[in-house]
Design a protein around this motif. Structure first.
Motif, PDB file in Angstrom:
ATOM      1  N   ARG A  86      51.547  83.782  17.998  1.00  0.00           N
ATOM      2  CA  ARG A  86      50.209  84.367  18.016  1.00  0.00           C
ATOM      3  C   ARG A  86      50.228  85.818  18.469  1.00  0.00           C
ATOM      4  O   ARG A  86      49.437  86.634  17.984  1.00  0.00           O
ATOM      5  CB  ARG A  86      49.283  83.535  18.910  1.00  0.00           C
ATOM      6  N   ASN A 202      48.281  96.135  17.294  1.00  0.00           N
ATOM      7  CA  ASN A 202      48.113  96.200  15.837  1.00  0.00           C
ATOM      8  C   ASN A 202      48.055  97.644  15.353  1.00  0.00           C
ATOM      9  O   ASN A 202      47.280  98.001  14.456  1.00  0.00           O
ATOM     10  CB  ASN A 202      46.871  95.421  15.399  1.00  0.00           C
ATOM     11  N   ASP A 223      42.388  88.187  23.627  1.00  0.00           N
ATOM     12  CA  ASP A 223      41.639  86.980  23.290  1.00  0.00           C
ATOM     13  C   ASP A 223      40.730  87.144  22.056  1.00  0.00           C
ATOM     14  O   ASP A 223      40.734  86.279  21.165  1.00  0.00           O
ATOM     15  CB  ASP A 223      40.807  86.517  24.492  1.00  0.00           C
ATOM     16  N   PRO A 224      39.954  88.224  21.973  1.00  0.00           N
ATOM     17  CA  PRO A 224      39.079  88.366  20.793  1.00  0.00           C
ATOM     18  C   PRO A 224      39.872  88.477  19.487  1.00  0.00           C
ATOM     19  O   PRO A 224      39.389  88.038  18.441  1.00  0.00           O
ATOM     20  CB  PRO A 224      38.308  89.660  21.089  1.00  0.00           C
ATOM     21  N   LEU A 225      41.077  89.047  19.565  1.00  0.00           N
ATOM     22  CA  LEU A 225      41.888  89.215  18.347  1.00  0.00           C
ATOM     23  C   LEU A 225      42.545  87.902  17.957  1.00  0.00           C
ATOM     24  O   LEU A 225      42.530  87.513  16.779  1.00  0.00           O
ATOM     25  CB  LEU A 225      42.952  90.285  18.586  1.00  0.00           C
ATOM     26  N   GLY A 227      41.542  84.980  18.698  1.00  0.00           N
ATOM     27  CA  GLY A 227      40.504  84.031  18.307  1.00  0.00           C
ATOM     28  C   GLY A 227      40.050  84.182  16.859  1.00  0.00           C
ATOM     29  O   GLY A 227      39.465  83.257  16.276  1.00  0.00           O
ATOM     30  N   LYS A 228      40.292  85.351  16.256  1.00  0.00           N
ATOM     31  CA  LYS A 228      39.862  85.590  14.876  1.00  0.00           C
ATOM     32  C   LYS A 228      40.968  85.321  13.865  1.00  0.00           C
ATOM     33  O   LYS A 228      40.751  85.478  12.656  1.00  0.00           O
ATOM     34  CB  LYS A 228      39.400  87.045  14.725  1.00  0.00           C
ATOM     35  N   MET A 229      42.145  84.949  14.336  1.00  0.00           N
ATOM     36  CA  MET A 229      43.260  84.723  13.418  1.00  0.00           C
ATOM     37  C   MET A 229      43.097  83.395  12.670  1.00  0.00           C
ATOM     38  O   MET A 229      42.539  82.446  13.189  1.00  0.00           O
ATOM     39  CB  MET A 229      44.582  84.736  14.209  1.00  0.00           C
TER      40      MET A 229
END
Length: 229
Positions: A86, A202, A223-225, A227-229
């Motif tokens: 991840r 990124n 966490d926000p990144l 969570g969108k994967m």
């Protein structure tokens, strides 16, 4: 007295970048292209995800910078929290010119990488653990050869073993390790790195670069990144 923190003032950073640009301009527009992508993937090749399948954190560290030393444990903890599938962590070496032993430290890590890629992070952590012995003042009266010998015996040997020291010394004196370290520095300059630690997520630079980020800050950033994967 050795400074406890190492940052480049904005004006000084601008002068460094202008100087590097001038040198590059005189030598030609194209920077040397390395045979492999710069940086060391944390966890080794077996942990490498397919491109785009993980959030990629890049950290530029100087092995003899206190801020780099303090920045590594929370980043390492965050990497363990998410797992390599991840969040992929890549460390780039960036020898700061005002640390007299930095280039030798980075060259040692590049040399060890050629002998045993899995030894890169143990050696980097050895430099962090014992870096105070390689600050400017403790090495001021020592020759370059003496400092290199201390690095080999005190930091490298415990990681790769005494039996491999001859191969390490031969690799350290090989032009390839010198070129790899130069490319690491130029790679950082080309991306606008002016001090350590310096972070990209990124490919985007973080505003917190220049100071260690604590574990909670990494979690709130990633966490926000993830969570969108």
């Amino acid at each position: 007295m050795e400074p406890s923190r190492h940052r480049v003032p904005a004006a000084a950073a601008l002068l460094v970048l202008v100087a590097v640009a001038a040198v590059v301009g005189r030598c030609g527009a194209q920077l040397p292209i390395p045979v492999r992508t710069d940086g060391f993937l944390y966890g080794g090749k077996s942990a490498a995800p397919a491109w785009g399948d993980a959030v990629v954190v890049e950290a530029f560290f100087d092995p003899v910078c206190p801020d780099s030393r303090d920045a590594w444990p929370p980043l390492q903890r965050a990497a363990a929290h998410y797992g390599a599938r991840r969040v992929a962590v890549v460390v780039h070496l960036f020898p700061l010119p005002y640390h007299s032993s930095a280039f030798m430290a980075c060259r040692s890590i590049h040399t060890v990488h050629k002998l045993n890629a899995s030894a890169v992070y143990p050696l980097l952590e050895n430099f962090f653990k014992y870096q105070e012995g390689y600050y400017n003042m403790p090495t001021y009266t020592k020759t370059r050869a003496a400092v290199v010998a201390e690095i080999a015996n005190n930091l490298v040997a415990p990681v790769i073993g005494e039996a491999n020291l001859a191969a390490y010394r031969a690799g350290f004196n090989d032009s390839q390790s010198d070129q790899a370290t130069r490319i690491s520095f130029k790679f950082g300059c080309a991306r606008g790195v002016t001090g350590t630690p310096y972070y990209f997520v990124n490919g985007i630079p973080l505003s917190d670069s220049g100071s260690p980020m604590d574990y909670n800050k990494w979690i709130s950033t990633l966490d926000p990144l993830v969570g969108k994967m």
